[in-house]
Design a protein around this motif. Structure first.
Motif, PDB file in Angstrom:
ATOM      1  N   THR A 208       0.831  -1.198   0.000  1.00 51.68           N
ATOM      2  CA  THR A 208       0.000   0.000   0.000  1.00 51.68           C
ATOM      3  C   THR A 208       0.867   1.250   0.000  1.00 51.68           C
ATOM      4  N   ILE A 209       0.741   2.043  -1.048  1.00 49.24           N
ATOM      5  CA  ILE A 209       1.447   3.317  -1.160  1.00 49.24           C
ATOM      6  C   ILE A 209       0.423   4.436  -1.033  1.00 49.24           C
ATOM      7  N   PHE A 210       0.604   5.308  -0.056  1.00 46.25           N
ATOM      8  CA  PHE A 210      -0.299   6.440   0.106  1.00 46.25           C
ATOM      9  C   PHE A 210       0.252   7.639  -0.656  1.00 46.25           C
ATOM     10  N   GLY A 211      -0.639   8.352  -1.357  1.00 48.69           N
ATOM     11  CA  GLY A 211      -0.196   9.453  -2.186  1.00 48.69           C
ATOM     12  C   GLY A 211       0.588   8.943  -3.376  1.00 48.69           C
ATOM     13  N   ASP A 212       1.602   9.731  -3.790  1.00 48.89           N
ATOM     14  CA  ASP A 212       2.413   9.315  -4.946  1.00 48.89           C
ATOM     15  C   ASP A 212       3.665   8.554  -4.542  1.00 48.89           C
ATOM     16  N   GLY A 213       3.848   8.349  -3.219  1.00 47.35           N
ATOM     17  CA  GLY A 213       5.005   7.601  -2.740  1.00 47.35           C
ATOM     18  C   GLY A 213       6.275   8.403  -2.664  1.00 47.35           C
ATOM     19  N   GLN A 214       6.202   9.706  -2.925  1.00 43.16           N
ATOM     20  CA  GLN A 214       7.402  10.543  -2.887  1.00 43.16           C
ATOM     21  C   GLN A 214       7.641  11.175  -1.514  1.00 43.16           C
ATOM     22  N   GLN A 215       6.685  11.010  -0.588  1.00 46.77           N
ATOM     23  CA  GLN A 215       6.919  11.517   0.762  1.00 46.77           C
ATOM     24  C   GLN A 215       8.067  10.731   1.398  1.00 46.77           C
ATOM     25  N   MET A 253       8.869   6.642   0.124  1.00 52.81           N
ATOM     26  CA  MET A 253       8.116   5.405   0.349  1.00 52.81           C
ATOM     27  C   MET A 253       8.318   4.422  -0.804  1.00 52.81           C
ATOM     28  N   LEU A 254       8.485   4.941  -2.008  1.00 51.60           N
ATOM     29  CA  LEU A 254       8.746   4.053  -3.147  1.00 51.60           C
ATOM     30  C   LEU A 254      10.102   3.372  -3.007  1.00 51.60           C
ATOM     31  N   GLU A 255      11.103   4.109  -2.542  1.00 48.01           N
ATOM     32  CA  GLU A 255      12.425   3.506  -2.333  1.00 48.01           C
ATOM     33  C   GLU A 255      12.354   2.418  -1.269  1.00 48.01           C
ATOM     34  N   LEU A 256      11.608   2.680  -0.187  1.00 45.32           N
ATOM     35  CA  LEU A 256      11.466   1.666   0.859  1.00 45.32           C
ATOM     36  C   LEU A 256      10.761   0.426   0.312  1.00 45.32           C
ATOM     37  N   ALA A 257       9.708   0.631  -0.464  1.00 47.21           N
ATOM     38  CA  ALA A 257       8.978  -0.503  -1.042  1.00 47.21           C
ATOM     39  C   ALA A 257       9.898  -1.352  -1.918  1.00 47.21           C
ATOM     40  N   LYS A 269       2.638  -6.327  -6.131  1.00 46.96           N
ATOM     41  CA  LYS A 269       2.545  -5.067  -6.864  1.00 46.96           C
ATOM     42  C   LYS A 269       2.381  -3.912  -5.879  1.00 46.96           C
ATOM     43  N   LEU A 270       2.333  -2.696  -6.402  1.00 49.37           N
ATOM     44  CA  LEU A 270       2.088  -1.511  -5.590  1.00 49.37           C
ATOM     45  C   LEU A 270       0.646  -1.071  -5.786  1.00 49.37           C
ATOM     46  N   GLU A 271      -0.008  -0.736  -4.689  1.00 51.65           N
ATOM     47  CA  GLU A 271      -1.395  -0.281  -4.732  1.00 51.65           C
ATOM     48  C   GLU A 271      -1.458   1.130  -4.145  1.00 51.65           C
ATOM     49  N   TYR A 272      -1.878   2.093  -4.953  1.00 53.17           N
ATOM     50  CA  TYR A 272      -1.870   3.496  -4.538  1.00 53.17           C
ATOM     51  C   TYR A 272      -3.217   3.885  -3.918  1.00 53.17           C
ATOM     52  N   ARG A 273      -3.132   4.612  -2.798  1.00 51.61           N
ATOM     53  CA  ARG A 273      -4.331   5.094  -2.110  1.00 51.61           C
ATOM     54  C   ARG A 273      -4.126   6.567  -1.751  1.00 51.61           C
ATOM     55  N   PRO A 274      -5.229   7.279  -1.442  1.00 49.72           N
ATOM     56  CA  PRO A 274      -5.102   8.701  -1.102  1.00 49.72           C
ATOM     57  C   PRO A 274      -4.244   8.907   0.150  1.00 49.72           C
ATOM     58  N   LEU A 275      -3.515  10.025   0.169  1.00 41.31           N
ATOM     59  CA  LEU A 275      -2.684  10.364   1.320  1.00 41.31           C
ATOM     60  C   LEU A 275      -3.576  10.729   2.507  1.00 41.31           C
ATOM     61  N   PRO A 276      -3.353  10.129   3.696  1.00 39.78           N
ATOM     62  CA  PRO A 276      -4.177  10.466   4.868  1.00 39.78           C
ATOM     63  C   PRO A 276      -4.026  11.932   5.269  1.00 39.78           C
ATOM     64  N   GLN A 277      -5.030  12.442   5.970  1.00 34.23           N
ATOM     65  CA  GLN A 277      -5.021  13.835   6.419  1.00 34.23           C
ATOM     66  C   GLN A 277      -3.808  14.121   7.295  1.00 34.23           C
ATOM     67  N   ASP A 278      -3.146  15.239   7.017  1.00 30.62           N
ATOM     68  CA  ASP A 278      -2.026  15.764   7.812  1.00 30.62           C
ATOM     69  C   ASP A 278      -0.799  14.856   7.810  1.00 30.62           C
ATOM     70  N   ASP A 279      -0.728  13.922   6.877  1.00 24.57           N
ATOM     71  CA  ASP A 279       0.449  13.052   6.806  1.00 24.57           C
ATOM     72  C   ASP A 279       1.652  13.889   6.369  1.00 24.57           C
ATOM     73  N   PRO A 280       2.734  13.911   7.144  1.00 20.77           N
ATOM     74  CA  PRO A 280       3.884  14.764   6.796  1.00 20.77           C
ATOM     75  C   PRO A 280       4.489  14.380   5.449  1.00 20.77           C
ATOM     76  N   VAL A 281       4.884  15.378   4.686  1.00 20.93           N
ATOM     77  CA  VAL A 281       5.458  15.145   3.360  1.00 20.93           C
ATOM     78  C   VAL A 281       6.931  14.787   3.453  1.00 20.93           C
ATOM     79  N   ARG A 282       7.670  15.425   4.399  1.00 24.47           N
ATOM     80  CA  ARG A 282       9.098  15.156   4.544  1.00 24.47           C
ATOM     81  C   ARG A 282       9.433  15.025   6.029  1.00 24.47           C
TER      82      ARG A 282
END
Length: 320
Positions: A208-215, A253-257, A269-282
């Motif tokens: 499960t990847i939340f957002g675009d996985g770049q956080q 997150m993509l690198e970790l996956a 495989k990777l499954e993309y879902r919406p980024l949760p509220q207030d999830d830190p970007v960096r």
């Protein structure tokens, strides 16, 4: 370690049946401390400390820190609080009570017994940071009314209480701001990204990847973190913190996956879902203060720590 009275130190670890608490408890026992673990098992597990039952210097108390505790101790590691969103959002009011009432009760115990006390605070006090990397002087960017606020603001209030007890009562305090930590004995269902990815990969499920996985996050192996906590507790009284404890290596997150999939194998495989509220970007710690004040820095690279963690979960899922 011995106390000033020449006997082993009697150390209280609240939340000692949790992931980090159980590793800390073992380290303290190994160095000769008497250790009292207090846990209400809301997010901790008896399995984490089961093998310690027959240790002569180990004692377990089932207790909720939102109620006062009356024992005699020399040091207190105050770790009690659910630290993963799955657990702390399940009962957000109780999470805030644990942070605030729990800290008041443990600070009161430290005041009565003249014990040194360490707070396991969190990088979440920085919120979704506007400063990168995060150093201890940064005041943070936290939503006071969001779904993560019970934990983020609860820990910020706990830090306030610790420093007010230090100023008002000259209590010997230590405040550690813990960044993402991983390793064996993580709960497979705690919702943290390392355990999620590993369990999903081992079970052949999509990751499960939340957002675009770049956080980004920075991952510290638990043995390194425990070493930092002990060094902070053992530091001179004038060292109060807050001190960041974490690994400054920064990964998306993509690198970790990709790293987890390379270790586990299979065809998840990777499954993309919406980024949760207030999830830190960096998120990445500036650990200059820990390096200069404690002589501490992480030693376990992410690839090595992940391999150990995968082995743990593989055995756990196999029932070994």
């Amino acid at each position: 370690m011995t106390s000033l009275l020449g006997r082993p130190k009697r150390v209280l670890v609240t939340g000692g049946a949790g992931f980090i608490g159980s590793h800390l408890t073992r380290r303290l026992l190994e160095r000769g401390d008497d250790v009292v673990v207090v846990d209400n098992f809301y997010s901790g597990s008896r399995d984490n400390i089961l093998e310690l039952r027959d240790e002569p210097r180990f004692e377990l108390m089932r207790h909720d820190v939102t109620f006062p505790l009356y024992i005699e101790v020399d040091e207190i590691y105050h770790l009690a609080c659910p630290a993963s969103p799955v657990f702390y959002q399940r009962d957000p009011v109780q999470t805030t009570k644990t942070c605030v009432h729990g800290s008041i009760n443990m600070l009161g115990l430290a005041k009565r017994t003249n014990a040194k006390i360490l707070l396991a605070s969190t990088s979440e006090v920085y919120g979704d940071p506007a400063v990168h990397p995060q150093e201890e002087s940064y005041w943070g960017n936290v939503n006071t009314i969001g779904i993560r606020s019970c934990y983020d603001e609860g820990k910020r209030a706990a830090e306030t209480l610790f420093f007010d007890y230090w100023r008002q009562h000259q209590l010997r305090i230590k405040v550690a701001r813990i960044f993402n930590t991983y390793g064996p004995r993580m709960a497979p269902d705690d919702g943290r990204v390392v355990s999620n990815f590993i369990v999903q990969a081992l079970q052949g499920q999509p990751l499960t990847i939340f957002g675009d996985g770049q956080q980004t996050r920075s991952f510290c192996y638990v043995d390194d973190l425990v070493e930092g906590l002990i060094r902070l507790m053992d530091s001179p009284d004038e060292v109060t913190g807050p001190i960041n404890l974490g690994n400054p290596g920064e990964f998306t997150m993509l690198e970790l996956a990709e790293k987890v999939l390379a270790l586990v194998g299979g065809d998840s495989k990777l499954e993309y879902r919406p980024l949760p509220q207030d999830d830190p970007v960096r998120r990445r710690p500036d650990i200059t203060r820990a390096q200069t004040t404690l002589g501490w820095g992480p030693t376990v690279p992410l690839d090595e720590g992940l391999a150990r963690t995968v082995d743990h979960f593989r055995a756990k899922l196999a029932g070994v």
